[in-house]
Write an enzyme that holds these catalytic residues in place. Structure first.
Site, short mmCIF file in Angstrom:
data_model
loop_
_atom_site.label_atom_id
_atom_site.label_comp_id
_atom_site.label_asym_id
_atom_site.label_seq_id
_atom_site.Cartn_x
_atom_site.Cartn_y
_atom_site.Cartn_z
N LYS A 87 38.63 -94.11 -58.07
CA LYS A 87 39.19 -92.92 -57.41
C LYS A 87 38.24 -91.75 -57.69
CE LYS A 87 43.89 -91.20 -56.84
NZ LYS A 87 45.11 -90.90 -57.59
C1 E4P Z 1 47.98 -90.27 -55.97
O1 E4P Z 1 46.97 -90.90 -55.82
C2 E4P Z 1 48.01 -88.84 -56.32
O2 E4P Z 1 47.27 -88.62 -57.46
C3 E4P Z 1 49.44 -88.42 -56.47
O3 E4P Z 1 50.18 -88.97 -55.41
C4 E4P Z 1 49.65 -86.93 -56.62
O4 E4P Z 1 51.03 -86.68 -56.57
P1 E4P Z 1 51.70 -85.30 -57.05
O5 E4P Z 1 51.40 -84.26 -56.05
O6 E4P Z 1 53.16 -85.63 -57.13
O7 E4P Z 1 51.09 -85.00 -58.41
#
Ligand code: E4P
Length: 222
Positions: A87
């Site tokens: 990522k």
């Molecule tokens: C996923 O890959 C993201 O990091 C995540 O969905 C972020 O979510 P949030 O806005 O609830 O922190």
């Protein structure tokens, strides 16, 4: 549409996997910190534990923000397990890193995407997944699901193969709306996946079926 769970909690991952509808996991540094996973060795062991708990892709985020650092870290993460997806944040060096990983056959998830232009850049660099954060857009009075629709149209216009991974999902309607507009994946908190099961008519209907069955088992009165 594939379902990923958005957590670093092994207990939640195992609970979702046991439902038989889970296709993968996404994590991020905040989610790892929430589980108290700190230190390079523990973080890496945790990623391997997650990979062993679920039969699907597991996103592991780099911490570095410069190209050389992201490349080194991403290659080490990818070597941990064949199902790790690296990522990478949507910044200039991140896009360069995605291009590098793509040329080496290392799969990537471009994160922190908030616009169609960013999604186009990620796809052109060869990202496997792009993660638009729909909940955080909704939080600032901007339509997150509309961004998923826009990215879907653009990718379809040009036959771009990057998968649209709707992230920052807050509730079950987000999942339904993302499915309607053609997201390839939704990464969700466990609570949103579990909420999909609920409907009062299902509960009432089952109670009635079982009550009628019980009544039918009682001996007939003469
Ligand atoms: C996923 O890959 C993201 O990091 C995540 O969905 C972020 O979510 P949030 O806005 O609830 O922190």
């Amino acid at each position: 549409m594939k379902f990923f769970i958005d957590t670093a909690s092994l207990a939640q991952i195992k609970e979702a996997a046991a439902l038989g509808v889970l296709d993968g996991v996404t994590t991020n540094p905040s989610l790892m910190a929430k589980e108290g996973i700190a230190g390079e060795e523990r973080v890496r062991k945790h990623y391997v534990d997650i990979c062993e708990a679920v039969d699907g892709d597991v996103s592991a985020e780099v911490i570095a923000t410069d190209l050389a650092g992201m490349v080194r870290e991403g290659e080490e993460l990818a070597a941990l397990h064949p199902r790790i997806v690296v990522k990478v944040p949507m910044i200039k060096d991140g896009v360069k890193a995605i291009r590098h990983f793509s040329s080496k056959g290392i799969r990537t998830n471009c994160t922190l995407v908030f616009s169609a232009g960013q999604a186009l850049l990620a796809a052109k660099a060869g990202a496997t997944y792009v993660s638009p954060f729909i909940g955080r857009l909704d939080d600032v009075s901007t339509d997150g699901v509309a961004l998923i629709r826009q990215i879907r149209t653009i990718y379809d216009n040009y036959g771009l193969h990057t998968q649209v991974l709707a992230a920052s999902i807050r509730h079950p309607m987000h999942i339904i709306q993302c499915a309607e507009v053609g997201a390839d994946v939704a990464t969700c908190p466990l609570s949103a996946i579990l909420a999909l099961f609920d409907h009062p008519l299902t509960t009432i209907g089952l109670e009635k079926f079982l009550a009628d069955h019980r009544k039918a088992q009682q001996p007939a009165k003469v």
